[in-house]
Design a protein around this motif. Structure first.
Motif, PDB file in Angstrom:
ATOM      1  N   SER A   1       0.857  -1.372  -0.152  1.00 47.91           N
ATOM      2  CA  SER A   1       0.034  -0.012   0.025  1.00 47.91           C
ATOM      3  C   SER A   1       0.726   1.316   0.012  1.00 47.91           C
ATOM      4  CB  SER A   1      -1.049   0.111   1.189  1.00 47.91           C
ATOM      5  OG  SER A   1      -1.819  -1.253   1.233  1.00 47.91           O
ATOM      6  N   LEU A   2       1.937   1.307   0.582  1.00 50.41           N
ATOM      7  CA  LEU A   2       2.865   2.417   0.738  1.00 50.41           C
ATOM      8  C   LEU A   2       3.054   3.364  -0.488  1.00 50.41           C
ATOM      9  CD1 LEU A   2       4.641   4.127   2.542  1.00 50.41           C
ATOM     10  CD2 LEU A   2       6.548   2.604   1.941  1.00 50.41           C
ATOM     11  N   PRO A   3       3.249   2.810  -1.814  1.00 53.15           N
ATOM     12  CA  PRO A   3       3.369   3.707  -2.814  1.00 53.15           C
ATOM     13  C   PRO A   3       1.851   3.875  -3.484  1.00 53.15           C
ATOM     14  CG  PRO A   3       3.693   1.319  -3.419  1.00 53.15           C
ATOM     15  CD  PRO A   3       3.691   1.192  -2.029  1.00 53.15           C
ATOM     16  N   ARG A   4       0.848   3.532  -3.006  1.00 58.11           N
ATOM     17  CA  ARG A   4      -0.537   3.455  -3.401  1.00 58.11           C
ATOM     18  C   ARG A   4      -1.197   4.458  -2.499  1.00 58.11           C
ATOM     19  NH1 ARG A   4       1.324  -1.271  -5.334  1.00 58.11           N
ATOM     20  NH2 ARG A   4       0.729  -1.898  -7.297  1.00 58.11           N
ATOM     21  N   LEU A   5      -0.654   4.967  -1.408  1.00 54.34           N
ATOM     22  CA  LEU A   5      -1.499   5.875  -0.291  1.00 54.34           C
ATOM     23  C   LEU A   5      -1.983   7.148  -0.824  1.00 54.34           C
ATOM     24  CD1 LEU A   5       0.933   6.083   2.634  1.00 54.34           C
ATOM     25  CD2 LEU A   5      -0.996   4.902   2.487  1.00 54.34           C
ATOM     26  N   LYS A   6      -3.355   7.241  -0.587  1.00 60.67           N
ATOM     27  CA  LYS A   6      -4.103   8.547  -1.052  1.00 60.67           C
ATOM     28  C   LYS A   6      -4.317   9.064   0.015  1.00 60.67           C
ATOM     29  CE  LYS A   6      -6.811   5.635  -4.355  1.00 60.67           C
ATOM     30  NZ  LYS A   6      -7.949   4.835  -4.556  1.00 60.67           N
ATOM     31  N   ARG A   7      -5.174  10.186   0.041  1.00 55.37           N
ATOM     32  CA  ARG A   7      -5.161  11.211   1.187  1.00 55.37           C
ATOM     33  C   ARG A   7      -6.116  10.713   2.263  1.00 55.37           C
ATOM     34  NH1 ARG A   7      -3.320  16.464   0.215  1.00 55.37           N
ATOM     35  NH2 ARG A   7      -2.500  16.580  -2.046  1.00 55.37           N
TER      36      ARG A   7
ATOM     37  N   TRP B   1      -5.722   7.783   5.913  1.00 54.68           N
ATOM     38  CA  TRP B   1      -4.775   7.087   6.797  1.00 54.68           C
ATOM     39  C   TRP B   1      -5.376   6.251   7.957  1.00 54.68           C
ATOM     40  CZ3 TRP B   1      -3.916   7.880  11.876  1.00 54.68           C
ATOM     41  CH2 TRP B   1      -4.764   8.792  12.760  1.00 54.68           C
ATOM     42  N   THR B   2      -6.577   6.570   8.235  1.00 56.12           N
ATOM     43  CA  THR B   2      -7.072   5.617   9.403  1.00 56.12           C
ATOM     44  C   THR B   2      -6.794   4.149   9.355  1.00 56.12           C
ATOM     45  OG1 THR B   2      -9.254   5.358   8.145  1.00 56.12           O
ATOM     46  CG2 THR B   2      -9.031   7.385   9.262  1.00 56.12           C
ATOM     47  N   HIS B   3      -6.611   3.596   8.216  1.00 45.76           N
ATOM     48  CA  HIS B   3      -6.420   2.091   8.472  1.00 45.76           C
ATOM     49  C   HIS B   3      -4.653   1.787   8.824  1.00 45.76           C
ATOM     50  CE1 HIS B   3      -4.775   3.191   4.475  1.00 45.76           C
ATOM     51  NE2 HIS B   3      -4.437   1.992   4.427  1.00 45.76           N
ATOM     52  N   LEU B   4      -3.764   2.955   8.986  1.00 46.54           N
ATOM     53  CA  LEU B   4      -2.624   2.723   9.230  1.00 46.54           C
ATOM     54  C   LEU B   4      -2.259   2.863  10.487  1.00 46.54           C
ATOM     55  CD1 LEU B   4      -1.242   4.637   6.135  1.00 46.54           C
ATOM     56  CD2 LEU B   4      -1.439   2.407   6.341  1.00 46.54           C
ATOM     57  N   SER B   5      -3.282   3.450  11.614  1.00 49.36           N
ATOM     58  CA  SER B   5      -2.638   3.863  12.832  1.00 49.36           C
ATOM     59  C   SER B   5      -3.739   4.205  13.845  1.00 49.36           C
ATOM     60  CB  SER B   5      -1.467   4.955  12.838  1.00 49.36           C
ATOM     61  OG  SER B   5      -1.276   5.340  14.185  1.00 49.36           O
TER      62      SER B   5
ATOM     63  N   VAL C   1       2.728  12.641   5.984  1.00 43.19           N
ATOM     64  CA  VAL C   1       2.749  12.093   7.151  1.00 43.19           C
ATOM     65  C   VAL C   1       2.161  10.758   6.992  1.00 43.19           C
ATOM     66  CG1 VAL C   1       1.412  12.374   9.469  1.00 43.19           C
ATOM     67  CG2 VAL C   1       2.049  14.338   8.243  1.00 43.19           C
ATOM     68  N   ASP C   2       1.219  10.439   6.268  1.00 41.20           N
ATOM     69  CA  ASP C   2       0.831   9.034   6.089  1.00 41.20           C
ATOM     70  C   ASP C   2       1.778   8.044   5.535  1.00 41.20           C
ATOM     71  OD1 ASP C   2      -1.757   9.954   6.352  1.00 41.20           O
ATOM     72  OD2 ASP C   2      -2.262   9.894   4.373  1.00 41.20           O
ATOM     73  N   ARG C   3       2.508   8.658   4.836  1.00 40.24           N
ATOM     74  CA  ARG C   3       3.662   7.564   4.508  1.00 40.24           C
ATOM     75  C   ARG C   3       4.676   7.461   5.570  1.00 40.24           C
ATOM     76  NH1 ARG C   3       4.216  10.454  -1.350  1.00 40.24           N
ATOM     77  NH2 ARG C   3       2.909   8.932  -2.536  1.00 40.24           N
ATOM     78  N   ARG C   4       5.080   8.460   6.343  1.00 40.36           N
ATOM     79  CA  ARG C   4       5.724   8.214   7.374  1.00 40.36           C
ATOM     80  C   ARG C   4       5.434   7.543   8.563  1.00 40.36           C
ATOM     81  NH1 ARG C   4       6.567  13.335   8.844  1.00 40.36           N
ATOM     82  NH2 ARG C   4       5.665  13.340  10.884  1.00 40.36           N
ATOM     83  N   LEU C   5       4.099   7.400   8.677  1.00 41.54           N
ATOM     84  CA  LEU C   5       3.458   6.408   9.727  1.00 41.54           C
ATOM     85  C   LEU C   5       3.480   5.088   9.105  1.00 41.54           C
ATOM     86  CD1 LEU C   5       0.434   8.541  10.742  1.00 41.54           C
ATOM     87  CD2 LEU C   5       1.947   7.598  12.374  1.00 41.54           C
ATOM     88  N   ALA C   6       3.422   4.905   7.843  1.00 39.48           N
ATOM     89  CA  ALA C   6       3.485   3.519   7.090  1.00 39.48           C
ATOM     90  C   ALA C   6       4.979   3.116   7.460  1.00 39.48           C
ATOM     91  CB  ALA C   6       2.884   3.388   5.899  1.00 39.48           C
ATOM     92  N   GLN C   7       5.850   3.756   7.063  1.00 37.92           N
ATOM     93  CA  GLN C   7       7.223   3.491   7.073  1.00 37.92           C
ATOM     94  C   GLN C   7       7.740   3.218   8.403  1.00 37.92           C
ATOM     95  OE1 GLN C   7       9.137   6.675   5.167  1.00 37.92           O
ATOM     96  NE2 GLN C   7       8.820   5.915   3.120  1.00 37.92           N
ATOM     97  N   LYS C   8       7.097   3.880   9.429  1.00 35.68           N
ATOM     98  CA  LYS C   8       7.437   3.532  10.914  1.00 35.68           C
ATOM     99  C   LYS C   8       6.948   2.218  11.213  1.00 35.68           C
ATOM    100  CE  LYS C   8       8.537   4.368  15.383  1.00 35.68           C
ATOM    101  NZ  LYS C   8       7.956   3.108  16.116  1.00 35.68           N
ATOM    102  N   ARG C   9       5.660   2.093  10.879  1.00 36.02           N
ATOM    103  CA  ARG C   9       5.010   0.698  10.999  1.00 36.02           C
ATOM    104  C   ARG C   9       5.759  -0.537  10.476  1.00 36.02           C
ATOM    105  NH1 ARG C   9       2.863  -2.311  15.020  1.00 36.02           N
ATOM    106  NH2 ARG C   9       1.317  -3.674  14.163  1.00 36.02           N
ATOM    107  N   ILE C  10       6.019  -0.419   9.374  1.00 35.56           N
ATOM    108  CA  ILE C  10       6.798  -1.269   8.535  1.00 35.56           C
ATOM    109  C   ILE C  10       8.193  -1.668   9.305  1.00 35.56           C
ATOM    110  CG2 ILE C  10       8.054  -1.919   6.486  1.00 35.56           C
ATOM    111  CD1 ILE C  10       6.092  -0.333   4.923  1.00 35.56           C
ATOM    112  N   HIS C  11       8.802  -0.747   9.714  1.00 37.24           N
ATOM    113  CA  HIS C  11      10.094  -0.944  10.409  1.00 37.24           C
ATOM    114  C   HIS C  11       9.798  -1.696  11.542  1.00 37.24           C
ATOM    115  CE1 HIS C  11      13.298   0.014  13.603  1.00 37.24           C
ATOM    116  NE2 HIS C  11      13.949   0.049  12.464  1.00 37.24           N
ATOM    117  N   ASP C  12       8.578  -1.363  12.374  1.00 35.01           N
ATOM    118  CA  ASP C  12       8.225  -1.884  13.574  1.00 35.01           C
ATOM    119  C   ASP C  12       7.942  -3.532  13.489  1.00 35.01           C
ATOM    120  OD1 ASP C  12       9.048   0.384  15.025  1.00 35.01           O
ATOM    121  OD2 ASP C  12       6.638   0.655  15.301  1.00 35.01           O
ATOM    122  N   LEU C  13       7.062  -3.619  12.403  1.00 31.25           N
ATOM    123  CA  LEU C  13       6.856  -5.025  11.913  1.00 31.25           C
ATOM    124  C   LEU C  13       8.064  -5.869  11.834  1.00 31.25           C
ATOM    125  CD1 LEU C  13       3.547  -4.360  10.108  1.00 31.25           C
ATOM    126  CD2 LEU C  13       3.762  -5.468  12.298  1.00 31.25           C
ATOM    127  N   LYS C  14       8.872  -5.450  10.922  1.00 34.90           N
ATOM    128  CA  LYS C  14      10.114  -6.086  10.572  1.00 34.90           C
ATOM    129  C   LYS C  14      10.804  -6.547  11.659  1.00 34.90           C
ATOM    130  CE  LYS C  14      10.550  -4.634   5.642  1.00 34.90           C
ATOM    131  NZ  LYS C  14      11.578  -4.105   4.706  1.00 34.90           N
TER     132      LYS C  14
END
Length: 456
Positions: A134-140, A142-146, A164-177
């Motif tokens: 979803s990261l490259p497909r983010l639209k405006r 964000w509620t499903h990300l955090s 901001v949405d992308r930064r939240l997603a990247q942070k969550r991806i890092h945490d999950l990994k």
């Protein structure tokens, strides 16, 4: 934009663009139909098109897009499933043109995995794969990300919501990994610690009957359903092989053509059983008209996992569903060493047990090894690499009875005083014939242990 008009299942339309060089089955949308049904939708229509290259804006040609729109209107469909991977722009343009949700193949598979994930580990894996998709497909949105709400202090001057949405997603991806890495390490230690029994892993295309076969062999009573991706977690059970004892048999997640790479990477820990197995049992649906393509797809995923070189038995399942012997013979002509079985009726399970026993005999040797008292290095090696059954101390040496992987015998051949197969004692002329003076008088050992053909 999209709303449901009733409480029944969503009505879906299937679509596929067939490109040059694509493998085209008798029913090019059969697998997508199974995916759509597994996702809980009702398939109401289908549409395919052959083109040299996809339309960069709508993937389909202009006329086919209009045909899709008319199908949506006629059936009051809610969603269009594409058996291709679409770009974010193509999805948006198709949704605007057809007034229906558009979901590509990867997103559909991820959605099915998300719905079927039950364990903490599989949920982490699916969430990671979904976020990376979803990261490259983010639209405006964000509620499903955090669950953390946006507000003061969450953005810098002039920063857009999408950033901001992308930064939240990247942070969550890092945490999950990070969390999955810990799970992988723990699973790897657990699997590596199971040296008390040989391990066998069932692999194969989704819905090939792996769980049914596991139930037939072990009476495990694991979930077995006639649908795609019924199994998402690895289940391991004891299996008693005649004249050989217990082995560990694991049932794993099924593979599929064009399995998303992010999903394979995310489920690495779940597939750890397969990576460390002594033997793979590749279960294929012999009754499927696409059996060759499915077998090839499984080998491609195994190669991606780096385990394609493992000793593998090909099991042709569901022979009870084959009406003509020519259908089965067509597969056996290409794979003459494959083993035809019916997990449902039990036909062919006896030869399967025999073949597994023979395959494991290629992997392991039951031997007695004479080791010098002072050779602590070899004694430690035997304990680390094999299963030591007993030790008998003599004046000049220690006799160790051990089950060893054949691949680990090199160090033993270099250092041992004597090696004797426990099931074929070497005496007199046989021992003299097998001794190799160039190797310090160590016997060259080849053991063939063929078990009974009775079903466990």
């Amino acid at each position: 934009m999209f709303s449901l008009v009733d409480e029944g299942p969503e009505r879906s339309i299937l679509a596929r663009l067939i490109l040059p060089g694509s493998v085209v089955e008798d029913d090019p949308l059969e697998e997508l139909h199974g995916l759509a049904t597994t996702a809980g939708t009702e398939v109401v229509d289908e549409l395919t098109q052959k083109m040299g290259t996809p339309n960069h804006a709508t993937y389909f040609g202009k006329g086919k897009v209009e045909e899709l729109r008319l199908m949506v209107e006629r059936h009051e469909a809610h969603v269009i499933f594409f058996d291709n991977d679409l770009s974010p722009a193509q999805v948006r343009n198709l949704e605007k043109a057809t007034n229906a949700k558009v979901i590509d193949r990867t997103e559909l598979i991820l959605d099915i995995f998300a719905a079927g994930a039950r364990t903490h580990e599989s949920r982490l894996a699916v969430e990671l794969a979904q976020l990376e998709y979803s990261l490259p497909r983010l639209k405006r949105m964000w509620t499903h990300l955090s669950r953390q709400s946006m507000g003061v202090g969450m953005r810098g001057p002039g920063e857009k919501q999408l950033e901001v949405d992308r930064r939240l997603a990247q942070k969550r991806i890092h945490d999950l990994k990070t969390e999955l890495s810990k799970v992988e390490s723990r699973r790897e230690r657990e699997v590596a610690g199971r040296n008390e029994m040989p391990t066998i892993s069932l692999v194969g295309y989704t819905n090939a009957g792996k769980s049914t076969l596991m139930n037939a062999l072990t009476e495990a009573n694991v979930l077995a359903q006639d649908k795609l991706f019924a199994t998402l977690e690895t289940r391991t059970r004891r299996w008693h092989l005649p004249n050989r004892g217990h082995v560990l048999l694991s049932d794993t997640v099924g593979f599929i053509r064009d399995l998303p790479h992010s999903l394979v990477a995310s489920f690495k820990s779940t597939l750890e059983e397969t990576r460390q197995a002594n033997l793979l049992m590749h279960v294929a649906d012999a009754s499927s008209p696409n059996v060759f393509e499915q077998i090839t797809a499984v080998y491609q995923v195994l190669e991606e996992l780096g385990i394609q070189a493992k000793d593998t038995l090909l099991i042709l399942n569901k022979i009870d569903s084959i009406n003509s012997p020519r259908v089965l013979n067509r597969v056996l002509d290409r794979y003459p060493h494959a083993i035809p079985v019916s997990a449902k009726t039990g036909k062919g399970l006896a030869p399967l047990c025999e073949a597994v026993g023979e395959a494991l005999s290629r992997e392991f040797l039951d031997v007695e090894i004479d080791v010098a008292h002072h050779d602590g290095k070899l004694l430690a090696y035997l304990s680390a690499k094999g299963k030591v059954e007993s030790r008998e101390f003599h004046d000049s040496h220690v006799t160790v009875r051990v089950r060893m992987p054949a691949a680990a015998m090199g160090e033993v051949n270099r250092s041992a005083i004597r090696i004797t197969p426990t099931e074929l004692k070497l005496t007199g002329e046989m021992a003299d014939a097998d001794e190799t003076p160039d190797n310090g008088g160590v016997a060259s050992v080849e053991v063939s242990d063929t078990p009974s053909s009775e079903v466990a």
